[in-house]
Every structure is written in structure tokens, then in C-alpha cells.
Design a protein around this motif. Structure first.
Motif, mmCIF file in Angstrom:
data_model
loop_
_atom_site.group_PDB
_atom_site.id
_atom_site.type_symbol
_atom_site.label_atom_id
_atom_site.label_comp_id
_atom_site.label_asym_id
_atom_site.label_seq_id
_atom_site.Cartn_x
_atom_site.Cartn_y
_atom_site.Cartn_z
ATOM 1 N N ARG A 1 -48.030 -23.881 92.361
ATOM 2 C CA ARG A 1 -46.896 -23.482 92.978
ATOM 3 C C ARG A 1 -47.057 -22.387 94.278
ATOM 4 O O ARG A 1 -46.170 -22.035 94.789
ATOM 5 N N LEU A 2 -48.338 -22.434 94.471
ATOM 6 C CA LEU A 2 -48.824 -21.799 95.759
ATOM 7 C C LEU A 2 -48.688 -22.589 97.116
ATOM 8 O O LEU A 2 -49.369 -23.693 97.119
ATOM 9 N N HIS A 3 -47.738 -22.194 97.972
ATOM 10 C CA HIS A 3 -47.421 -22.987 99.317
ATOM 11 C C HIS A 3 -47.401 -22.323 100.362
ATOM 12 O O HIS A 3 -47.204 -22.716 101.192
ATOM 13 N N THR A 4 -47.497 -21.300 100.219
ATOM 14 C CA THR A 4 -46.933 -20.071 101.348
ATOM 15 C C THR A 4 -48.482 -19.272 101.712
ATOM 16 O O THR A 4 -48.970 -18.673 100.969
ATOM 17 N N ALA A 5 -48.782 -18.944 103.036
ATOM 18 C CA ALA A 5 -49.761 -18.213 103.662
ATOM 19 C C ALA A 5 -49.507 -16.682 103.616
ATOM 20 O O ALA A 5 -48.200 -16.495 103.619
ATOM 21 N N ARG A 6 -50.467 -16.018 103.046
ATOM 22 C CA ARG A 6 -50.233 -14.395 103.014
ATOM 23 C C ARG A 6 -51.218 -14.065 103.875
ATOM 24 O O ARG A 6 -52.195 -14.410 104.487
ATOM 25 N N ASP A 7 -50.880 -12.662 104.356
ATOM 26 C CA ASP A 7 -51.653 -11.811 105.101
ATOM 27 C C ASP A 7 -53.203 -11.438 104.533
ATOM 28 O O ASP A 7 -54.034 -11.445 105.268
ATOM 29 N N ARG B 1 -64.007 -13.192 87.944
ATOM 30 C CA ARG B 1 -65.284 -13.208 87.549
ATOM 31 C C ARG B 1 -66.247 -14.261 88.429
ATOM 32 O O ARG B 1 -65.761 -15.223 88.968
ATOM 33 N N GLY B 2 -67.352 -14.001 88.597
ATOM 34 C CA GLY B 2 -68.220 -14.680 89.753
ATOM 35 C C GLY B 2 -68.297 -16.229 89.158
ATOM 36 O O GLY B 2 -68.098 -17.164 90.111
ATOM 37 N N ALA B 3 -68.004 -16.563 88.000
ATOM 38 C CA ALA B 3 -68.084 -17.949 87.586
ATOM 39 C C ALA B 3 -66.849 -18.463 87.690
ATOM 40 O O ALA B 3 -66.829 -19.803 87.915
ATOM 41 N N ALA B 4 -65.853 -17.916 88.112
ATOM 42 C CA ALA B 4 -64.646 -18.434 88.428
ATOM 43 C C ALA B 4 -64.153 -18.696 89.843
ATOM 44 O O ALA B 4 -63.267 -19.260 90.402
ATOM 45 N N LEU B 5 -65.255 -18.154 90.762
ATOM 46 C CA LEU B 5 -65.004 -18.462 92.064
ATOM 47 C C LEU B 5 -64.740 -19.633 92.559
ATOM 48 O O LEU B 5 -63.900 -19.618 93.365
ATOM 49 N N ALA B 6 -65.561 -20.499 92.448
ATOM 50 C CA ALA B 6 -65.305 -21.833 92.857
ATOM 51 C C ALA B 6 -64.052 -22.485 92.755
ATOM 52 O O ALA B 6 -63.369 -22.855 93.681
ATOM 53 N N SER B 7 -63.524 -22.222 91.408
ATOM 54 C CA SER B 7 -62.150 -22.673 91.146
ATOM 55 C C SER B 7 -61.123 -21.900 92.073
ATOM 56 O O SER B 7 -60.264 -22.504 92.541
ATOM 57 N N ALA B 8 -61.248 -20.701 92.033
ATOM 58 C CA ALA B 8 -60.303 -19.670 92.671
ATOM 59 C C ALA B 8 -60.340 -20.101 94.205
ATOM 60 O O ALA B 8 -59.271 -19.934 94.886
ATOM 61 N N VAL B 9 -61.432 -20.620 94.959
ATOM 62 C CA VAL B 9 -61.374 -20.969 96.404
ATOM 63 C C VAL B 9 -60.565 -21.964 96.732
ATOM 64 O O VAL B 9 -59.639 -22.081 97.570
ATOM 65 N N GLY B 10 -60.570 -23.212 95.541
ATOM 66 C CA GLY B 10 -59.639 -24.219 95.733
ATOM 67 C C GLY B 10 -58.144 -23.708 95.676
ATOM 68 O O GLY B 10 -57.325 -24.405 96.200
ATOM 69 N N ASP B 11 -58.036 -22.999 94.590
ATOM 70 C CA ASP B 11 -56.611 -22.441 94.270
ATOM 71 C C ASP B 11 -56.062 -21.657 95.382
ATOM 72 O O ASP B 11 -54.962 -21.768 95.546
ATOM 73 N N LEU B 12 -56.816 -20.919 95.876
ATOM 74 C CA LEU B 12 -56.132 -19.790 96.929
ATOM 75 C C LEU B 12 -56.197 -20.421 98.334
ATOM 76 O O LEU B 12 -55.346 -19.773 99.106
ATOM 77 N N ALA B 13 -56.838 -21.723 98.605
ATOM 78 C CA ALA B 13 -56.596 -22.203 99.956
ATOM 79 C C ALA B 13 -55.288 -22.383 100.497
ATOM 80 O O ALA B 13 -55.029 -22.054 101.661
ATOM 81 N N PRO B 14 -54.182 -22.762 99.908
ATOM 82 C CA PRO B 14 -52.971 -22.648 100.463
ATOM 83 C C PRO B 14 -52.332 -21.384 101.018
ATOM 84 O O PRO B 14 -51.395 -21.235 101.700
ATOM 85 N N ALA B 15 -52.869 -20.057 100.515
ATOM 86 C CA ALA B 15 -52.690 -18.914 101.069
ATOM 87 C C ALA B 15 -53.232 -18.533 102.234
ATOM 88 O O ALA B 15 -52.634 -17.464 102.913
#
Length: 172
Positions: free
Chosen positions: A64-70, A77-91
Motif C-alpha cells: 500500500r506504499l505508493h507515495t514518496a516521503r521526505d 533488525r539487520g536480517a530484515a534490511l534487504a527486504s526493507a530496502v525493497g519495501d521502502l523504495a516507493p517512499a
């Protein structure tokens, strides 16, 4: 300033709650189960004085993330970073800044590689907090502090140019 906090655990949840207390525009990017809990129960923080505060929060999942943030605060956690990078890209928009709050420094190279070295800030957080199984964040000691700046030199895993060392401080 529109802020996205990736993760609502002890660090991300605590910082997000303090930003909300200051009247800031904050949205949390979380997993589906956490989004459901936050929608039903809010974000609970028990201060070191024993007082519990519950915040109604805006929380969404990666789909549901479609809008850039400032500002995008990465507090996973460090082990979740790779998936977090992909998830947050639309922001990430042209002027977006990433503020990572993870242990160590190896995450700086991964974030710089994904979003460019000029988009990545450095930070040191001093915070004594824990997350209970029910999602309540417990502040174990008063006096949390956050120091933010630009990392100097190349980020680990990158070949970026030297960066300025300017910083700003905030205490909660």
C-alpha cells in the motif's frame, strides 16, 4: 515534513511515538500482522515513570506504499534490511533522506547502493527500550538521544566520495 518509519519495534516505535508527540506527520511501514494490531490497539509506549501512552497511528504495509516521503527512518533488525530496502523504495523521491537506526555500519553500503550516498544519513541512537510480546514498547530509562549527520568517507561496500561531517542532535 512527511516521515515514514520502517518498523514499529522498540527503536522505530519509540522514535515514531516521540515524533507524533511533537506533532509530526508520521506513517509506519510494517508487516500485515503489526498493521492489524496497530489499527486495533494503537502504538503503546510505557515511559520509565510507568505511564502508558497510546497513539493512534497511520500504518501501512508494503503493498500500500505508493507515495514518496521526505524522511524514511529504517529501524529494523539487520536480517530484515534487504527486504526493507525493497519495501521502502516507493517512499524514496528525489529529495528523500534515509535515516538508518541499525546496529553497526554495514547497512550504510546497502542503503547507499539502493538509493545513492547523498540520500543516506548517519545516526547514533542512545535508547534503553524493549518491545513486549503484546507490542507495548517499554522505555527502560529516561534520556533517549539521537545524533544525526552525514557519514564521512565512503560507506562500507561503496566507493562514494568523501562526505561532510555536519550533524544535529535531538533528545527525547
Amino acid at each position: 515534513m512527511r516521515t515514514l518509519v520502517v518498523g514499529a519495534g522498540a527503536t522505530g516505535g519509540y522514535l515514531g511515538a516521540r515524533l507524533l508527540d511533537a506533532g509530526r506527520d508520521v506513517t509506519f511501514l510494517v508487516r500485515p500482522r503489526t498493521a492489524e494490531r496497530l489499527a486495533l490497539e494503537g502504538l503503546r509506549v510505557r515511559g520509565s515513570d510507568g505511564t502508558t501512552t497510546t497513539h493512534e497511528v497511520s500504518a501501512l504495509t508494503a503493498d500500500r506504499l505508493h507515495t514518496a516521503r521526505d524522511l524514511v527512518v529504517v529501524a529494523v533488525r539487520g536480517a530484515a534490511l534487504a527486504s526493507a530496502v525493497g519495501d521502502l523504495a516507493p517512499a524514496m523521491g528525489p529529495g528523500s533522506q534515509v535515516l538508518p537506526l541499525l546496529n553497526g555500519v554495514s547497512h550504510l553500503g546497502a542503503l547507499s547502493g539502493a538509493f545513492g550516498p547523498d540520500a543516506v544519513l548517519g545516526a547514533t541512537a542512545r535508547l534503553a527500550a524493549t518491545l513486549l510480546p503484546d507490542g507495548t514498547i517499554i522505555e527502560q530509562a529516561p534520556g533517549a538521544a539521537l545524533e544525526i549527520g552525514r557519514p564521512r568517507g565512503p560507506h562500507p561496500g561503496t566507493t562514494s566520495s568523501t562526505r561532510s561531517g555536519a550533524s544535529s542532535r535531538s533528545t527525547a
